[in-house]
Design a protein around this motif. Structure first.
Motif, PDB file in Angstrom:
ATOM      1  N   ASP A  70       0.835  -1.213   0.000  1.00 53.11           N
ATOM      2  CA  ASP A  70       0.000   0.000   0.000  1.00 53.11           C
ATOM      3  C   ASP A  70       0.863   1.254   0.000  1.00 53.11           C
ATOM      4  N   ALA A  71       1.959   1.244   0.759  1.00 53.58           N
ATOM      5  CA  ALA A  71       2.837   2.418   0.800  1.00 53.58           C
ATOM      6  C   ALA A  71       3.474   2.667  -0.560  1.00 53.58           C
ATOM      7  N   LEU A  72       3.796   1.584  -1.300  1.00 57.63           N
ATOM      8  CA  LEU A  72       4.364   1.731  -2.639  1.00 57.63           C
ATOM      9  C   LEU A  72       3.349   2.371  -3.578  1.00 57.63           C
ATOM     10  N   ALA A  73       2.077   2.012  -3.413  1.00 57.26           N
ATOM     11  CA  ALA A  73       1.036   2.617  -4.244  1.00 57.26           C
ATOM     12  C   ALA A  73       0.973   4.128  -4.022  1.00 57.26           C
ATOM     13  N   LYS A  74       1.107   4.572  -2.761  1.00 57.45           N
ATOM     14  CA  LYS A  74       1.104   6.003  -2.477  1.00 57.45           C
ATOM     15  C   LYS A  74       2.295   6.692  -3.131  1.00 57.45           C
ATOM     16  N   ALA A  75       3.451   6.062  -3.048  1.00 54.42           N
ATOM     17  CA  ALA A  75       4.645   6.658  -3.655  1.00 54.42           C
ATOM     18  C   ALA A  75       4.476   6.796  -5.162  1.00 54.42           C
ATOM     19  N   GLY A  76       3.795   5.818  -5.768  1.00 53.61           N
ATOM     20  CA  GLY A  76       3.547   5.895  -7.204  1.00 53.61           C
ATOM     21  C   GLY A  76       2.705   7.097  -7.581  1.00 53.61           C
ATOM     22  N   LYS A  77       1.922   7.599  -6.600  1.00 54.89           N
ATOM     23  CA  LYS A  77       1.093   8.781  -6.842  1.00 54.89           C
ATOM     24  C   LYS A  77       1.797  10.068  -6.413  1.00 54.89           C
ATOM     25  N   GLY A  78       3.072   9.945  -6.008  1.00 57.90           N
ATOM     26  CA  GLY A  78       3.837  11.139  -5.677  1.00 57.90           C
ATOM     27  C   GLY A  78       3.871  11.467  -4.205  1.00 57.90           C
ATOM     28  N   TYR A 138      10.608  -3.500   6.479  1.00 57.92           N
ATOM     29  CA  TYR A 138       9.789  -2.296   6.381  1.00 57.92           C
ATOM     30  C   TYR A 138      10.505  -1.398   5.376  1.00 57.92           C
ATOM     31  N   SER A 139       9.780  -0.841   4.437  1.00 58.35           N
ATOM     32  CA  SER A 139      10.431  -0.004   3.431  1.00 58.35           C
ATOM     33  C   SER A 139       9.877   1.405   3.460  1.00 58.35           C
ATOM     34  N   ALA A 140      10.762   2.373   3.140  1.00 61.96           N
ATOM     35  CA  ALA A 140      10.373   3.774   2.982  1.00 61.96           C
ATOM     36  C   ALA A 140      10.514   4.127   1.507  1.00 61.96           C
ATOM     37  N   TYR A 141       9.470   4.689   0.926  1.00 58.27           N
ATOM     38  CA  TYR A 141       9.417   4.976  -0.508  1.00 58.27           C
ATOM     39  C   TYR A 141       9.373   6.484  -0.712  1.00 58.27           C
ATOM     40  N   SER A 142      10.272   7.025  -1.519  1.00 57.55           N
ATOM     41  CA  SER A 142      10.307   8.460  -1.789  1.00 57.55           C
ATOM     42  C   SER A 142      10.321   8.683  -3.304  1.00 57.55           C
ATOM     43  N   PRO A 143       9.284   9.320  -3.868  1.00 55.57           N
ATOM     44  CA  PRO A 143       9.208   9.516  -5.317  1.00 55.57           C
ATOM     45  C   PRO A 143      10.227  10.541  -5.813  1.00 55.57           C
ATOM     46  N   VAL A 144      10.661  10.356  -7.054  1.00 53.82           N
ATOM     47  CA  VAL A 144      11.554  11.294  -7.731  1.00 53.82           C
ATOM     48  C   VAL A 144      10.773  11.910  -8.896  1.00 53.82           C
ATOM     49  N   PHE A 145      10.841  13.229  -9.046  1.00 56.88           N
ATOM     50  CA  PHE A 145      10.053  13.940 -10.050  1.00 56.88           C
ATOM     51  C   PHE A 145      10.955  14.529 -11.123  1.00 56.88           C
ATOM     52  N   ASP A 146      10.390  14.632 -12.340  1.00 53.98           N
ATOM     53  CA  ASP A 146      11.132  15.322 -13.391  1.00 53.98           C
ATOM     54  C   ASP A 146      10.825  16.812 -13.332  1.00 53.98           C
ATOM     55  N   SER A 147      11.314  17.557 -14.278  1.00 51.84           N
ATOM     56  CA  SER A 147      11.148  19.007 -14.255  1.00 51.84           C
ATOM     57  C   SER A 147       9.696  19.429 -14.413  1.00 51.84           C
TER      58      SER A 147
END
Length: 802
Positions: free
Chosen positions: A127-135, A152-161
């Motif tokens: 579920d946490a990965l799904a949230k990261a996929g949404k930014g 336990y994993s921590a997910y942090s999204p990376v954004f383009d310009s």
């Protein structure tokens, strides 16, 4: 004799059992809450590491990742960057992934040095990965298992310009690490509560023994003079009846108030929306009952806080956190707090501050404040007549460093020579024949002594029994700015509650000014403050409206608020100056803001503002500001006229005197209203009867951990509380605003509930003395408030991201 001892033992055991059960329940609930907070703190720590790692990755580079780019120079740069996190922090693995379909993610880079995944390998979905996929950065609430183990994993999204999610940096933490962190921190918390539990049982046992045994002895002597069987029976009945009363009285008080809350709640639940007044009445009653329960627990809470502080000191977990602070502000707060306590006991309280002492220091302001408070509260507590004095001096150690010397002198009961050695020992109470009615744990001075030691200072005491005591604390502090504090006594007199009553210093019926503020209550106050000057005042509730009005009308002065939605004050000011044919393009624009921190004035003046004035607005400062910038030809001097202002001020103070019982100083609030009683009464009603809606908004943002919106709501509470004279509540809100702006969720979660409880008590009391009809009472010419009007500085947008 045997029967008497047996009865004493039974009663002592009964009291102990009751206290043990209640203490265990209290500790169990508290430990559970603490464990939840600890878990959130660990997850935040994991998320911070993941965010730091993702922040070091270029989104455009990650966007280009493919099977063909594996091993390329750009790919290897990202690998080397993330390897630093893999090798230097507590995480187990770090890798990059991206989304290729609904709930489908693949590896794009794996930094595992033993068995790394290949590009395109599938990733375990959570579920946490799904949230990261949404930014949205997120952490797993429960562990998951894959081929590498349980994590336990921590997910942090990376954004383009363009702000699109192009990948996710994942930091894996082993479930064993997570559980060990949670267990070790919970264990420390449990130890603290066990100490409290053991201490409470020991005290209860001693008190029960000292209280019950003499009583049984007296009853036994009486029973021996009568017929044995009848005397024993009567004595036992009387004893049990008295003990039952003593035990049931406090329990009945709490249960009774709780029963009234339940009844009012049931009553409110049965009411319909068509009868809002009845619903409001029930809610008000509930607030009053809850306030009674809260007041009954304040002394116990103070005792628990002292014990917890001492537990931290003994466990070596009391840290000194140094930061810049303003000594004059700290002493002013201490003066305001202690002054009323001293006056309640009929004591004289004086403050003497060396005018040469530097004002800008560096140290642990919270603990320095605690030392001041403990010493002064002790002095007031043990002084029945005479005076209490605070003297603040300094001695230079070297360049940039001084000894801050705090001297507290009282004319109280004093201390015997043989008791001085016990003064800083924990839980010690001496001279009980004179002090038996004085409440306290005996921890205040030991805590003060330990705090002074932790700061590298010392504390001394001089005392003559029956005449008074002098406590002297010497604490080393760093100097931020050598500028001296100046004549602090004059500053206190200027801010004293009994300052001269207001009378306008000028009139300017030909003057025309514009005030811009998105908060209606602020506009209402501003217009009323200038009512007697006859100045024509236009108002705007947004930056855009102000720009339009300034373009069409020639004003003499524009007062511009800063924190407004959509267009803030600085942007509105720039547009006014940039409007080529604007009639008010070149008029003075004065910054109107609650931002009173060091350097704020210089920052706003550098933006181009003509001048700067802080909120809550002081009427005398406002008039001085207008005289300074208004064309002299429009100012008319005011001749002396006889009036009844002083008499009105006295009667108004008497009318609102009861507000002091909940921490409101009516004289301070009246000063912000130019001693206009009707305006002050209207502001109190607006503040109190808008509490339910405002409190709900504040609680909603807190529950959602939306600190952006939370900072806006608590900022408004800070300003409006200070405006009515609720200084303590305003300061508490200011600390939470600072925490929200810094994203300090731990501090918010620690202090939020206490602030909300104080807010409810204050507003409930105001509602008990100020009728709701005053909310819409206004003869100032300003648009009246409706029940739906918002007192907040501004309402945040729904998304809370701006």
């Amino acid at each position: 004799m045997s029967s008497r001892n047996s009865l004493s033992t039974k009663i002592i055991l009964m009291v102990e059992c009751i206290l043990l059960i209640s203490s265990i329940l209290f500790c169990s609930v508290s430990i559970h809450r603490a464990r939840v907070g600890i878990r959130k703190a660990i997850q935040q720590r994991m998320l911070d590491i993941a965010n730091c790692a993702s922040g070091s990755v270029d989104g455009e580079v990650m966007k280009s990742f493919s099977k063909e780019t594996v091993g390329s120079e750009a790919y290897n740069r990202v690998y080397d960057t993330l390897a630093v996190f893999r090798d230097n922090v507590e995480l187990e693995y770090v890798y990059c992934i991206k989304q290729v379909g609904p709930n489908e993610f693949i590896f794009t880079m794996d930094l595992d040095q033993v068995a790394p995944a290949n590009y395109g390998d599938s990733v375990k979905f959570t579920d946490a990965l799904a949230k990261a996929g949404k930014g949205i950065a997120a952490v797993d609430e429960v562990p998951y298992t894959d081929q590498w183990g349980q994590f336990y994993s921590a997910y942090s999204p990376v954004f383009d310009s363009k702000g699109q999610v192009v990948g996710i940096v994942v930091a894996d933490f082993s479930s064993e690490w997570f559980d060990s962190q949670l267990a070790s921190q919970t264990k420390a918390t449990v130890h603290s509560y066990v100490l409290v539990l053991i201490f409470s049982q020991l005290v209860a046992a001693v008190l029960a023994f000292l209280t019950v045994k003499p009583y049984i002895k007296a009853q036994s002597e009486l029973m021996e003079e009568k017929v044995r069987a009848e005397s024993e029976s009567n004595a036992k009945s009387d004893f049990l009846a008295n003990m039952s009363h003593e035990i049931r009285t406090p329990i009945n008080a709490v249960l009774g108030m709780n029963e009234m809350i339940i009844r009012e709640d049931n009553k409110a639940m049965g009411l319909t929306e068509s009868d809002p007044m009845a619903v409001q009445e029930s809610l008000e009653n509930i607030s009053v009952y809850a306030g009674d329960i809260q007041k009954a627990g304040h002394n116990l809470l103070a005792i628990v806080n002292d014990i917890l502080d001492f537990s931290k000191i003994e466990a070596g977990r009391m840290d000194i956190v140094n930061a810049p602070y303003q000594l004059s502000s700290l002493i002013n707060d201490i003066n305001n707090m202690v002054l009323f306590k001293a006056q309640d006991k009929g004591l004289e309280f004086t403050v003497e501050v060396d005018p040469e002492i530097p004002d800008e220091l560096e140290g642990d302001e919270v603990r320095i404040r605690q030392i001041f408070t403990n010493l002064l509260n002790n002095a007031v507590k043990y002084t029945d007549k005479g005076s209490v004095s605070l003297k603040v001096r300094f001695k230079k150690i070297e360049t940039g460093r001084i000894h801050l010397i705090i001297v507290v002198w009282d004319t109280g009961i004093g201390i015997k020579e043989e008791d001085k050695s016990l003064l800083f020992e924990r839980f010690e109470r001496f001279d009980m024949e004179r002090n038996s009615t004085i409440e306290g744990t005996g921890l205040g001075l030991p805590i003060t002594h330990h705090l002074v030691d932790l700061m590298g200072g010392k504390i001394d005491v001089e005392s003559e029994y029956g005449k008074g005591s002098i406590f002297t604390a010497t604490i080393p502090q760093n100097v931020i700015d050598e500028t001296p504090i100046g004549d602090f006594q004059t500053r206190l007199k200027e801010n004293a509650p009994d300052a001269a009553p207001y009378k306008e210093s000028f009139r300017a019926p030909l003057a025309h000014i514009l005030v811009v503020d998105d908060t209606k209550i602020n506009i209402k106050v501003f217009v009323n403050l200038l009512k007697n000057t006859k100045i024509k005042v236009d108002t705007a509730e947004s930056g855009a409206e102000a720009v339009e009005m300034a373009a069409k009308t020639k004003y003499d002065i524009i007062f511009m608020d800063q924190r407004m939605p959509e267009m803030d004050g600085t942007e509105a000011f720039r547009r006014i100056r940039a409007t080529e044919d604007g009639l008010s393009r070149d008029v003075p624009v004065i910054c109107l803001t609650a931002d009173a921190v060091i350097g704020a004035k210089e920052r706003y003046l550098s933006e181009g503002f003509t001048d700067y004035i802080t909120k809550p607005i002081d009427s005398f400062a406002l008039e001085r500001m207008i005289i300074k910038h208004l064309p002299k030809r429009k100012i008319e001097p005011v001749t002396d006229e006889a009036s009844d202002i002083e008499e009105e001020s006295t009667s108004s103070d008497a009318e609102f005197a009861s507000l002091r019982s909940v921490g409101i100083e009516p004289k301070a609030g009246l000063r912000y209203c130019q001693d206009d009683v009707d305006l002050y009464r209207s502001l109190l009603a607006e503040y109190a009867y808008g509490e339910i809606e405002k409190g709900n908004s504040l609680q909603k943002s807190y529950d959602a951990e939306n600190w952006h919106d939370y900072s806006i709501y608590v900022h408004s509470l800070k300003s409006s509380s200070k405006m009515i004279g609720a200084t303590a509540l305003s300061m508490r809100a200011a600390k939470l605003e600072a925490a929200a702006n810094a994203g300090d969720s731990v501090s918010i979660m620690t202090e939020h509930e206490a602030m909300m409880e104080e807010y409810e008590v204050v507003t409930a009391f105001i509602r008990s003395v100020v009728p709701k009809e005053e909310r819409n009472s206004d003869d100032s010419g300003v648009t009246n408030f409706s029940p739906d009007d918002d007192v907040m500085e501004f309402l945040p947008s729904d998304d809370g991201d701006n």
